[in-house]
Design a protein around this motif. Sequence first.
Motif, PDB file in Angstrom:
ATOM      1  N   GLY A 142       6.075   4.195   3.826  1.00  0.00           N
ATOM      2  CA  GLY A 142       5.738   4.759   2.530  1.00  0.00           C
ATOM      3  C   GLY A 142       5.284   3.719   1.527  1.00  0.00           C
ATOM      4  O   GLY A 142       4.372   3.973   0.737  1.00  0.00           O
ATOM      5  N   CYS A 143       5.895   2.542   1.564  1.00  0.00           N
ATOM      6  CA  CYS A 143       5.499   1.485   0.620  1.00  0.00           C
ATOM      7  C   CYS A 143       4.084   0.994   0.904  1.00  0.00           C
ATOM      8  O   CYS A 143       3.301   0.768  -0.025  1.00  0.00           O
ATOM      9  CB  CYS A 143       6.487   0.327   0.697  1.00  0.00           C
ATOM     10  SG  CYS A 143       8.053   0.671  -0.138  1.00  0.00           S
ATOM     11  N   HIS A 144       3.745   0.843   2.176  1.00  0.00           N
ATOM     12  CA  HIS A 144       2.375   0.445   2.524  1.00  0.00           C
ATOM     13  C   HIS A 144       1.377   1.504   2.041  1.00  0.00           C
ATOM     14  O   HIS A 144       0.350   1.176   1.429  1.00  0.00           O
ATOM     15  CB  HIS A 144       2.238   0.255   4.034  1.00  0.00           C
ATOM     16  CG  HIS A 144       2.840  -1.010   4.551  1.00  0.00           C
ATOM     17  ND1 HIS A 144       2.487  -2.250   4.072  1.00  0.00           N
ATOM     18  CD2 HIS A 144       3.759  -1.238   5.525  1.00  0.00           C
ATOM     19  CE1 HIS A 144       3.162  -3.186   4.715  1.00  0.00           C
ATOM     20  NE2 HIS A 144       3.944  -2.599   5.599  1.00  0.00           N
ATOM     21  N   VAL A 145       1.696   2.767   2.317  1.00  0.00           N
ATOM     22  CA  VAL A 145       0.793   3.853   1.916  1.00  0.00           C
ATOM     23  C   VAL A 145       0.678   3.926   0.396  1.00  0.00           C
ATOM     24  O   VAL A 145      -0.418   4.034  -0.161  1.00  0.00           O
ATOM     25  CB  VAL A 145       1.305   5.203   2.473  1.00  0.00           C
ATOM     26  CG1 VAL A 145       0.485   6.356   1.900  1.00  0.00           C
ATOM     27  CG2 VAL A 145       1.230   5.212   3.979  1.00  0.00           C
ATOM     28  N   GLY A 146       1.823   3.866  -0.278  1.00  0.00           N
ATOM     29  CA  GLY A 146       1.826   3.959  -1.722  1.00  0.00           C
ATOM     30  C   GLY A 146       1.061   2.832  -2.388  1.00  0.00           C
ATOM     31  O   GLY A 146       0.344   3.044  -3.372  1.00  0.00           O
ATOM     32  N   LEU A 147       1.193   1.630  -1.842  1.00  0.00           N
ATOM     33  CA  LEU A 147       0.486   0.490  -2.420  1.00  0.00           C
ATOM     34  C   LEU A 147      -1.020   0.624  -2.220  1.00  0.00           C
ATOM     35  O   LEU A 147      -1.807   0.348  -3.135  1.00  0.00           O
ATOM     36  CB  LEU A 147       0.992  -0.807  -1.801  1.00  0.00           C
ATOM     37  CG  LEU A 147       0.501  -2.092  -2.462  1.00  0.00           C
ATOM     38  CD1 LEU A 147       0.866  -2.140  -3.940  1.00  0.00           C
ATOM     39  CD2 LEU A 147       1.060  -3.307  -1.741  1.00  0.00           C
TER      40      LEU A 147
END
Length: 361
Positions: A234-239
């Motif tokens: 999720g952090c990769h996608v969100g960034l």
Amino acid sequence: MGLTPFTVAAPMPAPSVEQAWLQLVQARVDASLTELLELPDESRLDIRWTQALGHVREYVSRPTWRVRPALLLAGYCLARGSASVPAGLWRFAAGLELLHACMAIHDDTAEQSVLRRGGLTLHHQLAPGATGQHLSVVVGDHLFARAMETLLGSELPGATQASQYYLKLCRYSAVGRYVELQRGGACLSAGGVLQAWRLARLRMVREGLAPALVCGAMLAGADAELRLRLARVGCHVGLAYELREELLGLFGEARVGVRAPRCDFLRGRRTFPVVAAWSRALPEARRELETLWSLPTERRDEPALGRMRRLVEESGGRSATEHLVTRATHGAVRALAELPNPNGLRELVQALIGQLAQRIV
């Protein structure tokens, strides 16, 4: 507690599967939002409030992908290894959307935005000038309370824990929002790139994509290891999403005759592409960037915006940001590969991320 079955048909092409999932989630969450905003206990309190609620319902129901609920459901199903979900999960998903609507209303008010999702922002609908802004803050507070009622009243075993997790991240994003409003974003200085990176990560949390994925797993009783892996995804996608939004905030096309409501330069919002350009620019270009950002708001016109875009492009700010978007997207794919794949649900999550990538290209 009733279960709603999902059928992920393997023979169908991936785009058809995730689009069908998004359409189903959108329909069910929109229905839940309509129900949650009926509020018969408030119907006779005051006619003016009844009218305001009409504007709120229209605002919340404007067409959108409902990506947060889709990721919440996907995280839940992936953790459970099943494509069936309890009825309370739809209410929890709608609660997240109410919470996001609250933050969006407050953001629109703070930035004095005119448009949101193709319609007037709420404060412009409620009343002209400062009165509308004050009223919209109160409406946002009301939606926050309704969101809390919904999340904690969803009758899901892990609702309290998941709500606490989501709200903790909301606190972090509020810190970033405070700094951004106070300073106009990152500084054009030697430490500006790191500051812009941190602010982008906090804005990423505000969008709620990564927290939604993890909350879904928490509600399904996932262990700490799976939650951590999903958080990484999720952090990769969100960034990637946030950095692309910042590119669109500078290079997105404006409406004819109207200032682009999301144009960061016209709003005085220094984001990662600008700061990255300043850090790479030659001294003369740096000085011009600084001069453009020192202009008063009324002088930040289309010619100044055009010059800012050229400077960011020529100094490498755009390419540097696009490189980070690509790297974050690849990081999400690698992190996804480490997840279990019951009933092809990992492929569904990957396809949803693909839909996000199309949205931000």
